[in-house]
Every structure is written in C-alpha cells, then in structure tokens.
Design an enzyme around this catalytic site. Sequence first.
Site, PDB file in Angstrom:
ATOM      1  N   ASP A 201     -36.775  11.344 -24.502  1.00  0.00           N
ATOM      2  CA  ASP A 201     -37.859  10.690 -25.235  1.00  0.00           C
ATOM      3  C   ASP A 201     -38.920  11.715 -25.675  1.00  0.00           C
ATOM      4  O   ASP A 201     -39.279  12.618 -24.901  1.00  0.00           O
ATOM      5  CB  ASP A 201     -38.499   9.660 -24.291  1.00  0.00           C
ATOM      6  CG  ASP A 201     -39.439   8.714 -25.007  1.00  0.00           C
ATOM      7  OD1 ASP A 201     -38.984   7.993 -25.907  1.00  0.00           O
ATOM      8  OD2 ASP A 201     -40.645   8.704 -24.661  1.00  0.00           O
ATOM      9  N   GLU A 264     -35.152  13.392 -28.864  1.00  0.00           N
ATOM     10  CA  GLU A 264     -35.887  12.659 -29.902  1.00  0.00           C
ATOM     11  C   GLU A 264     -36.952  13.600 -30.467  1.00  0.00           C
ATOM     12  O   GLU A 264     -37.880  14.000 -29.742  1.00  0.00           O
ATOM     13  CB  GLU A 264     -36.561  11.409 -29.324  1.00  0.00           C
ATOM     14  CG  GLU A 264     -37.204  10.578 -30.437  1.00  0.00           C
ATOM     15  CD  GLU A 264     -38.272   9.608 -29.965  1.00  0.00           C
ATOM     16  OE1 GLU A 264     -38.540   8.640 -30.686  1.00  0.00           O
ATOM     17  OE2 GLU A 264     -38.851   9.823 -28.879  1.00  0.00           O
TER      18      GLU A 264
HETATM   19  C1  NOJ Z   1     -40.299   6.935 -28.211  1.00  0.00           C
HETATM   20  C2  NOJ Z   1     -39.556   5.695 -27.864  1.00  0.00           C
HETATM   21  O1  NOJ Z   1     -38.386   5.622 -28.628  1.00  0.00           O
HETATM   22  C3  NOJ Z   1     -40.506   4.550 -28.088  1.00  0.00           C
HETATM   23  O2  NOJ Z   1     -39.861   3.307 -28.012  1.00  0.00           O
HETATM   24  C4  NOJ Z   1     -41.617   4.653 -27.087  1.00  0.00           C
HETATM   25  O3  NOJ Z   1     -42.571   3.647 -27.333  1.00  0.00           O
HETATM   26  C5  NOJ Z   1     -42.301   6.009 -27.170  1.00  0.00           C
HETATM   27  N1  NOJ Z   1     -41.379   7.083 -27.269  1.00  0.00           N
HETATM   28  C6  NOJ Z   1     -43.120   6.262 -25.954  1.00  0.00           C
HETATM   29  O4  NOJ Z   1     -42.267   6.512 -24.863  1.00  0.00           O
END
Ligand code: NOJ
Length: 527
Positions: A201, A264
Amino acid sequence: MSEHAWWQRAVVYQIYPRSFADSNGDGVGDLRGIIQRLDYLVDLGVDALWISPIYPSPMADFGYDVANYTDIHPLFGDMDDLRELVQRAHARGLKVILDFVPNHTSSEHPWFLEAKRSRTSDARSFYLWHDPKSDGGPPNNWLSVFGGSAWTWDEASGQYYYHAFLAEQPDLNWREPAVRRAMYDVLRFWLELGIDGFRVDVLWHLIKDAEWRDNPPNPDYRPGQAPYSSLLPAYSTDQPEVLDIVREMRGVLDEYGDRVLIGEVYLPVSRLVSYYGDKGDGAHLPFNFQLVVLPWRGPLISAAITEYEAALPPGAWPNWVLGNHDQPRIASRVGPKQARVAAVLLLTLRGTPTLYYGDELGLCDVAIPSERFQDPQGKNIGISRDPARTPMQWSAEPNAGFTTGVPWLPLSDDYERLNVEAESRDADSMLALYRRLIALRRKEPALVVGGYRPLVADADVVAYVREHAGRRWLVALNLSSAERRLSLDASDARGEIIVATNRERESEHVGGDIRLGADDGLVVRLE
Ligand code: NOJ
C-alpha cells in the site's frame, strides 16, 4: 516461457474481500466465501489472487487501518481459514498475494497506543511526532489525502502526529530501524505461511522530507478537485530514501524465493520506474496506473504505452491495470462497449495484467446516496469509492447470491442481467469475452512474453503486433463508436481473427485493409 517467473506469466485478480462472497450471512464477504469461489477463478483462467486487507482493524478505512499485522479480522474468519484458503488455492495452481500496509497503522494498534502514552515511551519513535509552530498550529502545511491537515494534535502528550490519510491512520516512522525490523518480520510471518507475495500500500509515501519543509502550491489545481491536490506532495512523498526500503523489502522476499513484490505507486512514468530498483533489486511490479488515470483517447493511450515501454529499465517487467477499489470502474469511465475494448487491451499488452473483481462482468459504478456513504473519503470530501466496491454479482438470486443477509453496500439493480451465472450462459457476455482472452493468453506465449511493436495510433485506432518465436499477433482496437479502416502492410495484417469484442467477427480472415466496426477490438493471428 519457462524462463519467466510465474508473476510474469500470471493474470492477477484483485478481490476486495468485503464484497466478494459472504459465507455466513452477515452481509460482509469473508475468507470462506473466497474459498467457495476458487473454482470460479480457475474457470476464469486467472493465476493469482490479491486480497485487499483482512487483518484486525477498526475499519475506519475498511482494513487499510491495521491494528494487528499478523492475524485475521474475525469478520473475515481466522488463521485456519487463511491457511485453508492458501492450501486450496495452491492445490488449484493459484497463487495468493496479500495486501501489506506499511505506511501507517491503525490508531488502535498497540504501538500507537503505547507511543501516545508519553513522550518518553519506548514506541514514541515509531510514529512522526512534532511540536507545534510558534503560533500553536501544525508543523507544516501538509494535507491529508482524505481532507484537512495531515497533522492531528495529541492533547495528552502535547505534540502533533502526522497522518497522510485519516487521523485514525498514523504514519509510521520508517527512518526508525526498529520499525523496519518489525515490519520485515511481518513479511516473514506471511511468507513462512506460504503467501506468494504482497501488494504494498502507498509505497511511495513511506519516507518524508527530513526537514519537514512545506509543500509548494499546485499551479494546475482546479476547484472541485480533491483539496489534497491543491499542493504538490514534493516533500511528503517519493523521497529518494524510500528506494532503500523497497530494496530491503525485496531482500526479505528474496530470502524465500519465487515471491512477488507489487507496489502501489501513483507517479509519472519517469519516477515510477525507479521503484524497480537500479539493479533490478526493487519491486517486481510497481503498479502502472496509466490506463486508470488517462483519458480514454487513442493517441494518449498509444503514447503512454510507448513511453512506458521506453522508460522500463533493462530487465524490468511491465504491468497494466484498468481499475481497483479506489477508482471508478472501467465500464463507467469508458462505457460498456469500450470496456470490452479495454479488456482486449489489458490482456494483450506486454506485461502482467491485474483485473479488478467484477470488471470481468462489466459491472458499473453503483450510485450510492451520500447518506449511505461508507467510505471515509466520501464522507470527508464527497468523493466516495463505494460505487466501485459493491457486492460481486454471482446469480439472479436475491442479493445476487452474494449474501443471505443485508449487503454492507447496495447492489447494482442490473444484477439479474449482469451476473456470473447468466453471463456464463451467454457467449456474447463480457465474462465470455474475458474467458476467451485469458484462455488465448494461456495458449499463446507471444501474447504473454512476446515483443511489442506499435503500428498505428491516430485519434481513434490503436494497433500493435506481439511476436515471439515466429508467432505473430495483431491487436487492432477502435476506441470510437464510428467505423474505421486500418491500412497496414499485408505482412502485419493477413491472418485470422481469433478473439473479437464482437464475436461474429471471430474466424474471419483479414488482409491489408481491415474494417474496424464501432467499438471493435480484434486479436488476429498473423500468417
Ligand atoms: C491506498 C489504498 O488502496 C486505499 O484504499 C487506502 O484508503 C489508502 N491507501 C490508505 O491506506
């Protein structure tokens, strides 16, 4: 293809666990629900599932606020369920990828509770604490992605703490070696259990400027955009030292061999590719979100593919994504017909594709009235992610066969038409198209590991060739709803259409001048 790793050959499928399959009637999906649907994933032809967070969490951000990194939230099941899921998935040849959320914990995590206790607590340095400015205000101008200042005042200890997202999601201090050690042990815990990799993440957020400088204003900001975009996150994200952490995480995975590190990373391509590491020692797959963020126009899409291919460091493996749980669904962004073209693109480009659950059915965003918003981003700044997170549609039964209870988010009212059962019976359905495309990929190494050669990119048509070991495929996509003609060298155009968005065209032989009907996507085996 055997010299390629499994994650290079794989099609990845993202499961948002709350919304996939509910086995116990509480209205929220769970691990046993996923276990019951593994054969669906095998039939679809995917190779790996990535499951969004399933850890104990107060669910302020639906699991992206982790209170314990090495256990399962009872809502989803328990460790035995997870072990069984891994074992059953592996028995079917499916890999299992978990979400790893290292940037922040939940404010209910024992580390934060301890850190908050006093300024001298052992865990204080696990988080990012700062004294107020002389006027008592927050230490700098940084904003939370979910609205408002990124700093929250802690009355008891008399300092602010930093959170890139909700106040309930305090950021960890990744400059603290003890944080790194503890988090790498979390990775090892799951790797020991047989997990095949992680989607990490907000990887580009982990390290912040050592001097905590103010972020500059964004000159391109327009009212109506998320307030967070009013500043450029120059000092709060993508700091050079983050790449050391990526390398260290990769090192932990390499202790186990044959696992995958997906990151990500929402950054321009020129920055994104640095997350591969300068010696191929970074993330295997820093997510490439260009097809998610770009307007759906031929020249932009083609240019983005070319730019990305050219920017990849030697040995780096590409990847493509159409949607995820944070973005509007592809069928809503480009319309149901172009969503079929997008499926052809996703599954014929060079690199690992990741599918978002339900996109293979052609699901659209579901309109949800603001008083029913669950998503904190929706509640805070009005941009809700709930519409793309609604329950998977399995059948025409009540609640689309997702739950026997009350679903946590409303279902789309198209579920009697768009569902796995109905679409499995209909050779023209989106699901049937996805199955044909994935089956073709599994048979044809050229579509998986073959080279990519762009042919055409005008306003509406995108065309390219994939080739490997003497086998060549032409992909021709009409990104418009008007008929187009495509004139190519006969050597790049003579062949048989094997898969098409419009099934009537399959088996047709084509030559140098190819007719592309409205919204046509063709996959042609070249002679
Ligand atoms: C990215 C995640 O995909 C999202 O759903 C989340 O709200 C934020 N990061 C915070 O963790």
